[in-house]
Design a protein around this motif. Structure first.
Motif, PDB file in Angstrom:
ATOM      1  N   ALA A 144      38.186 -26.996 -41.533  1.00  0.00           N
ATOM      2  CA  ALA A 144      37.069 -27.689 -42.006  1.00  0.00           C
ATOM      3  C   ALA A 144      36.803 -27.622 -43.377  1.00  0.00           C
ATOM      4  O   ALA A 144      37.209 -26.374 -44.171  1.00  0.00           O
ATOM      5  N   ARG A 145      36.370 -28.599 -44.194  1.00  0.00           N
ATOM      6  CA  ARG A 145      36.014 -28.290 -45.517  1.00  0.00           C
ATOM      7  C   ARG A 145      34.401 -27.844 -45.524  1.00  0.00           C
ATOM      8  O   ARG A 145      33.763 -28.183 -44.175  1.00  0.00           O
ATOM      9  N   THR A 146      33.968 -26.913 -46.283  1.00  0.00           N
ATOM     10  CA  THR A 146      32.476 -26.367 -46.102  1.00  0.00           C
ATOM     11  C   THR A 146      31.803 -26.593 -47.492  1.00  0.00           C
ATOM     12  O   THR A 146      32.298 -26.670 -48.525  1.00  0.00           O
ATOM     13  N   VAL A 147      30.436 -26.624 -47.123  1.00  0.00           N
ATOM     14  CA  VAL A 147      29.333 -26.928 -48.212  1.00  0.00           C
ATOM     15  C   VAL A 147      28.193 -26.045 -47.850  1.00  0.00           C
ATOM     16  O   VAL A 147      27.684 -26.116 -46.827  1.00  0.00           O
ATOM     17  N   GLU A 148      27.575 -25.070 -48.826  1.00  0.00           N
ATOM     18  CA  GLU A 148      26.333 -24.637 -48.685  1.00  0.00           C
ATOM     19  C   GLU A 148      25.416 -25.548 -49.473  1.00  0.00           C
ATOM     20  O   GLU A 148      25.491 -25.772 -50.660  1.00  0.00           O
ATOM     21  N   LEU A 149      24.233 -25.667 -48.874  1.00  0.00           N
ATOM     22  CA  LEU A 149      22.994 -26.197 -49.420  1.00  0.00           C
ATOM     23  C   LEU A 149      21.900 -25.385 -49.442  1.00  0.00           C
ATOM     24  O   LEU A 149      21.398 -24.904 -48.357  1.00  0.00           O
ATOM     25  N   ASN A 150      21.245 -24.734 -50.659  1.00  0.00           N
ATOM     26  CA  ASN A 150      20.584 -23.772 -50.392  1.00  0.00           C
ATOM     27  C   ASN A 150      19.652 -23.635 -51.568  1.00  0.00           C
ATOM     28  O   ASN A 150      19.953 -24.267 -52.599  1.00  0.00           O
ATOM     29  N   LEU A 151      18.489 -22.995 -51.544  1.00  0.00           N
ATOM     30  CA  LEU A 151      17.640 -22.809 -52.641  1.00  0.00           C
ATOM     31  C   LEU A 151      18.316 -21.958 -53.693  1.00  0.00           C
ATOM     32  O   LEU A 151      18.323 -22.099 -54.972  1.00  0.00           O
ATOM     33  N   ASP A 152      18.853 -20.826 -53.346  1.00  0.00           N
ATOM     34  CA  ASP A 152      19.583 -20.011 -54.189  1.00  0.00           C
ATOM     35  C   ASP A 152      21.121 -19.489 -53.207  1.00  0.00           C
ATOM     36  O   ASP A 152      20.869 -19.758 -52.071  1.00  0.00           O
ATOM     37  N   PRO A 153      21.929 -18.974 -53.926  1.00  0.00           N
ATOM     38  CA  PRO A 153      23.353 -18.698 -53.267  1.00  0.00           C
ATOM     39  C   PRO A 153      23.172 -17.654 -52.046  1.00  0.00           C
ATOM     40  O   PRO A 153      22.022 -16.653 -52.207  1.00  0.00           O
ATOM     41  N   SER A 154      23.830 -17.874 -50.978  1.00  0.00           N
ATOM     42  CA  SER A 154      23.682 -17.045 -49.815  1.00  0.00           C
ATOM     43  C   SER A 154      24.595 -15.752 -50.040  1.00  0.00           C
ATOM     44  O   SER A 154      25.193 -15.701 -51.046  1.00  0.00           O
ATOM     45  N   ALA A 155      24.440 -14.880 -48.925  1.00  0.00           N
ATOM     46  CA  ALA A 155      25.428 -13.618 -49.143  1.00  0.00           C
ATOM     47  C   ALA A 155      26.631 -13.971 -48.920  1.00  0.00           C
ATOM     48  O   ALA A 155      27.640 -13.330 -49.244  1.00  0.00           O
ATOM     49  N   VAL A 156      27.116 -15.254 -48.368  1.00  0.00           N
ATOM     50  CA  VAL A 156      28.439 -15.629 -48.150  1.00  0.00           C
ATOM     51  C   VAL A 156      28.829 -16.872 -48.995  1.00  0.00           C
ATOM     52  O   VAL A 156      29.899 -17.694 -48.625  1.00  0.00           O
ATOM     53  N   VAL A 157      28.287 -16.985 -50.280  1.00  0.00           N
ATOM     54  CA  VAL A 157      28.287 -18.232 -50.769  1.00  0.00           C
ATOM     55  C   VAL A 157      29.804 -18.510 -51.083  1.00  0.00           C
ATOM     56  O   VAL A 157      30.354 -19.539 -51.545  1.00  0.00           O
ATOM     57  N   SER A 158      30.785 -17.373 -51.419  1.00  0.00           N
ATOM     58  CA  SER A 158      32.041 -17.379 -51.888  1.00  0.00           C
ATOM     59  C   SER A 158      32.886 -17.947 -51.063  1.00  0.00           C
ATOM     60  O   SER A 158      34.061 -18.339 -51.360  1.00  0.00           O
ATOM     61  N   ASN A 159      32.441 -18.074 -49.760  1.00  0.00           N
ATOM     62  CA  ASN A 159      33.438 -18.651 -48.597  1.00  0.00           C
ATOM     63  C   ASN A 159      33.382 -20.006 -48.576  1.00  0.00           C
ATOM     64  O   ASN A 159      34.236 -20.774 -47.890  1.00  0.00           O
ATOM     65  N   PHE A 160      32.539 -20.876 -49.280  1.00  0.00           N
ATOM     66  CA  PHE A 160      32.257 -22.268 -49.155  1.00  0.00           C
ATOM     67  C   PHE A 160      32.921 -23.158 -50.256  1.00  0.00           C
ATOM     68  O   PHE A 160      33.130 -22.537 -51.381  1.00  0.00           O
ATOM     69  N   ASP A 161      33.748 -24.253 -49.994  1.00  0.00           N
ATOM     70  CA  ASP A 161      34.383 -25.047 -50.765  1.00  0.00           C
ATOM     71  C   ASP A 161      33.422 -25.604 -51.942  1.00  0.00           C
ATOM     72  O   ASP A 161      33.934 -25.889 -53.145  1.00  0.00           O
ATOM     73  N   GLU A 162      32.075 -25.982 -51.388  1.00  0.00           N
ATOM     74  CA  GLU A 162      31.100 -26.868 -52.427  1.00  0.00           C
ATOM     75  C   GLU A 162      29.800 -26.191 -52.204  1.00  0.00           C
ATOM     76  O   GLU A 162      29.471 -25.703 -51.122  1.00  0.00           O
ATOM     77  N   THR A 163      29.138 -25.960 -53.334  1.00  0.00           N
ATOM     78  CA  THR A 163      27.754 -25.686 -53.289  1.00  0.00           C
ATOM     79  C   THR A 163      26.811 -26.693 -53.893  1.00  0.00           C
ATOM     80  O   THR A 163      27.236 -27.180 -54.940  1.00  0.00           O
ATOM     81  N   ARG A 164      25.679 -26.686 -53.369  1.00  0.00           N
ATOM     82  CA  ARG A 164      24.491 -27.292 -54.003  1.00  0.00           C
ATOM     83  C   ARG A 164      23.285 -26.526 -53.779  1.00  0.00           C
ATOM     84  O   ARG A 164      23.037 -26.124 -52.698  1.00  0.00           O
ATOM     85  N   PHE A 165      22.360 -26.598 -54.968  1.00  0.00           N
ATOM     86  CA  PHE A 165      21.382 -25.451 -54.870  1.00  0.00           C
ATOM     87  C   PHE A 165      20.184 -26.218 -55.516  1.00  0.00           C
ATOM     88  O   PHE A 165      20.297 -27.073 -56.426  1.00  0.00           O
ATOM     89  N   GLY A 166      18.907 -25.908 -54.740  1.00  0.00           N
ATOM     90  CA  GLY A 166      17.601 -26.549 -54.917  1.00  0.00           C
ATOM     91  C   GLY A 166      16.971 -26.781 -53.754  1.00  0.00           C
ATOM     92  O   GLY A 166      17.429 -26.337 -52.853  1.00  0.00           O
TER      93      GLY A 166
END
Length: 232
Positions: free
Chosen positions: A192-214
């Motif tokens: 799977a492709r992976t994305v993190e959406l979060n107010l701040d980076p999580s403890a496992v943020v480096s494992n995601f392909d894409e990130t969006r913060f806010g």
């Protein structure tokens, strides 16, 4: 890309007035976690645990879904493939926002569980040490939520969904609580492709392909719009 699996955590409900473990002035700061969110704490002082969860139940009942909840319901409704929502939250805001078939891996505040016979039923607004189990009649009612040290619910189904996901998204999660923190690695291993959406980076943020913060109420609706614009 057809199947989307979404994991949500406390961050998606924060803007609805439900605090996270890490809020400086939230309900969790008034009680040590080991006293109100562990089987051992319940064994030591069940009345304290009931008092805490009675307050959480009232707080959750007064909360309303925000734009992030309603956006995910829209994604479920309009996406041409399957959209599975797995939540660590024990509130009912996803359902209130229009989502369906939500997997509550940590149980719900609306549920009660007999600590002796395992029977489950709809919790009254308040419970105490005298609340009887409808099945065995013994005064052993506890909140129907998963505490630290207990196995989350529906894990086999969740791993099956992760294995067949084309896209895995984690929204409002800290990445510090397992097994949920390992879902991104599981999804990645299954292609799977992976994305993190979060107010701040999580403890496992480096494992995601894409990130969006806010704030979730801003970034989740935008993400949903972007996905629906790309459908074909």
């Amino acid at each position: 890309m057809r199947k989307i699996v979404i994991l949500t955590g406390a961050g998606i409900s924060a803007e609805s007035g439900l605090g996270t473990f890490r809020d400086a002035d939230g309900i969790w700061t008034k009680y040590p976690l080991e006293d109100v969110a562990t089987p051992e704490g319940f064994a030591r002082d069940p009345e304290l645990v009931h008092t805490f969860y009675n307050a959480r139940r009232v707080q959750a009942a007064a909360a309303r879904p925000n734009a992030a909840h309603t956006a995910l319901a829209r994604l479920q409704r309009d996406w041409p493939g399957e959209v599975v929502i797995v939540t660590q939250n024990v509130d009912a805001l996803h359902e209130a926002g229009g989502a369906s078939d939500v997997i509550h891996m940590h149980g719900t505040l609306a549920g009660a569980l007999c600590a002796i016979c395992g029977h489950r039923w709809l919790a009254p607004e308040t419970m105490d040490t005298t609340t009887p189990c409808p099945a065995c009649a013994r005064p052993a009612a506890r909140p129907g939520v998963v505490w630290f040290g207990e196995m989350p619910y529906f894990m086999d189904a969740i791993y099956d969904h992760l294995a067949s996901a084309d896209l895995f998204a984690a929204i409002g999660t800290s990445g510090q609580v397992y097994p949920a923190a390992g879902f991104v690695q599981e999804a990645t291993a299954c292609g799977a492709r992976t994305v993190e959406l979060n107010l701040d980076p999580s403890a496992v943020v480096s494992n995601f392909d894409e990130t969006r913060f806010g704030p979730a109420s801003r970034i989740v609706p935008q993400w949903v719009c972007d996905l629906l614009d790309q459908r074909g």
